[in-house]
Write a protein that holds these residues in place. Structure first.
Motif, mmCIF file in Angstrom:
data_model
loop_
_atom_site.group_PDB
_atom_site.id
_atom_site.type_symbol
_atom_site.label_atom_id
_atom_site.label_comp_id
_atom_site.label_asym_id
_atom_site.label_seq_id
_atom_site.Cartn_x
_atom_site.Cartn_y
_atom_site.Cartn_z
ATOM 1 N N ALA A 56 -5.397 22.873 36.478
ATOM 2 C CA ALA A 56 -5.115 23.968 37.416
ATOM 3 C C ALA A 56 -3.859 23.749 38.250
ATOM 4 C CB ALA A 56 -6.308 24.157 38.351
ATOM 5 N N SER A 57 -3.059 22.756 37.933
ATOM 6 C CA SER A 57 -1.918 22.438 38.790
ATOM 7 C C SER A 57 -0.801 23.454 38.648
ATOM 8 C CB SER A 57 -1.377 21.036 38.458
ATOM 9 O OG SER A 57 -2.279 20.050 38.876
ATOM 10 N N ALA A 58 -0.217 23.841 39.758
ATOM 11 C CA ALA A 58 1.004 24.628 39.727
ATOM 12 C C ALA A 58 2.196 23.734 39.410
ATOM 13 C CB ALA A 58 1.200 25.325 41.075
ATOM 14 N N ILE A 59 2.082 22.459 39.783
ATOM 15 C CA ILE A 59 3.116 21.471 39.472
ATOM 16 C C ILE A 59 2.549 20.526 38.414
ATOM 17 C CG2 ILE A 59 4.627 19.687 40.404
ATOM 18 C CD1 ILE A 59 4.166 20.865 43.170
ATOM 19 N N ALA B 156 -6.553 20.051 40.091
ATOM 20 C CA ALA B 156 -5.107 20.200 40.233
ATOM 21 C C ALA B 156 -4.516 18.873 40.699
ATOM 22 C CB ALA B 156 -4.793 21.327 41.205
ATOM 23 N N ASP C 68 -0.785 19.181 42.002
ATOM 24 C CA ASP C 68 -0.672 19.742 43.347
ATOM 25 C C ASP C 68 -1.043 18.705 44.409
ATOM 26 O OD1 ASP C 68 -0.020 22.011 42.024
ATOM 27 O OD2 ASP C 68 -1.819 23.141 42.565
ATOM 28 N N GLU D 202 -9.454 23.046 42.506
ATOM 29 C CA GLU D 202 -8.512 24.038 41.980
ATOM 30 C C GLU D 202 -7.282 24.148 42.868
ATOM 31 O OE1 GLU D 202 -10.426 27.717 41.291
ATOM 32 O OE2 GLU D 202 -8.627 28.756 40.571
ATOM 33 N N HIS D 203 -7.475 23.809 44.156
ATOM 34 C CA HIS D 203 -6.370 23.776 45.119
ATOM 35 C C HIS D 203 -6.388 22.417 45.815
ATOM 36 C CE1 HIS D 203 -5.992 28.103 44.528
ATOM 37 N NE2 HIS D 203 -7.297 28.200 44.719
#
Length: 336
Positions: free
Chosen positions: A211-214, A179, A182, A147-148
């Motif tokens: 789950a990626s922020a990018i 992710a 990320d 997730e991170h």
């Protein structure tokens, strides 16, 4: 080899001479100056027969001691040092960043055989571990993501350490989601300062980004901007796969794999996509990377210095102490 860190400070040794040259000279005593006549000088000489050494010898001794003190202080300021070792290191190779998916989906057991039970992460550890140990001369780093994404091992020539750190990873330790974007962004941040032509990212995942922020494609564009080639490896097969239920049992679960996204990422950055459903896929990765042109990635000189300034400084302090104690010694020895 003895060298001086500040050799130009040696000019300070002339400073006392310049001061002596510039200061006005003391005029010799003239005969016309008034004198005190003391008729009992002879008796005084007999009363104090051992009153120190003659004045001229005493002055010369003091001058020598002060000169040695100044010489030692000048040497200390010049910072003498001993160069014990000189090494020239030039490495050729790649800067390989490995991004390994350790999300919950990597617990799927679709790599199991009739004899052994293996999860996707188990196979990944074997494949990547063998790959890393064979990268002698390359700088290898490790990013784990779920997730991170986080940098687990920065770029290093110690490939055994990277393999060991990977073997200690556990599915889900970075979250159950995935992710990919990320992880690519993290790799870009660590590879962009490396020499051009040597920046390579090898990304292993089951390909289901959620789950990626990018966004992964945007991260791939950023990687392309910095000249980073991304080789993607899809681990496992898309579809239904055996999965541990957490109570000691095994259930069938749907494990989608977004191979198209991994292919697009590799294609955009000049890399290639491989399916890690067999050992042959790993051989393809080796061959692709070995075909890259090696570049001089790093050249360093190492000078191991041992500072020696403390020795002349210690001698100077001892001389200063002796000079300061001489008047006291004279008084004590003559009971004055």
């Amino acid at each position: 080899m003895i060298t001086f860190y500040w050799p130009y400070m040696g000019l300070l040794i002339l400073l006392p001479v310049l001061v002596w040259w510039k200061l006005p000279k003391r005029q010799p005593a003239e005969a016309s100056l008034p004198e005190i006549f003391f008729p009992e000088t002879g008796r005084l000489t007999q009363a104090f027969p051992s009153y120190g050494m003659p004045a001229r010898k005493s002055a010369n001794g003091l001058l020598i001691a002060m000169s040695l003190t100044w010489i030692c202080l000048t040497l200390a300021v010049m910072r003498p040092q001993k160069v014990d070792q000189f090494a020239y290191v030039e490495n050729q190779g790649y800067d390989l960043m490995l991004a390994v998916d350790i999300s919950g989906s990597m617990k799927a057991l679709d790599f199991s055989t009739n004899q052994t039970i293996k999860s996707r992460l188990d196979v990944t550890k074997e494949v990547v571990g063998d790959f890393v140990r064979g990268r002698q001369g390359d700088r290898v780093g490790l990013i784990l993501f779920g997730e991170h994404a986080y940098l687990h091992v920065p770029l290093t020539l110690d490939t055994e350490a990277v393999s060991h750190m990977l073997n200690n990873s556990v599915s889900g330790m970075a979250g159950d989601a995935t992710a990919i974007g990320d992880a690519i962004g993290m790799a870009v941040r660590n590879l962009r300062e490396r020499p051009e032509g040597s920046r390579v990212l090898i990304l292993l995942s089951d390909g289901e980004d959620n789950a990626s922020a990018i966004p992964p494609i945007e991260a791939a564009k950023l990687a392309k901007q910095y000249g980073i080639r991304i080789y993607t490896i899809g681990v496992g097969k898309s579809g239904s796969a055996p999965y541990p239920d957490g109570h000691g049992g095994i259930v069938m679960a749907e494990m989608p794999m977004d191979e198209e996204r991994l292919k697009n990422i590799a294609q955009m950055t000049g890399g290639a996509y491989f399916s890690a459903t067999s050992e042959l896929a790993l051989q393809d990765v080796y061959q692709q990377i070995d075909q890259l042109v090696k570049s001089t990635a790093e050249s360093r000189q190492y000078l191991i210095r041992e500072p020696l300034y403390r020795y002349p400084l210690m001698i100077a302090l001892v001389l200063m102490l002796i000079i300061g104690l001489i008047p006291l010694y004279r008084r004590v020895s003559h009971g004055i």
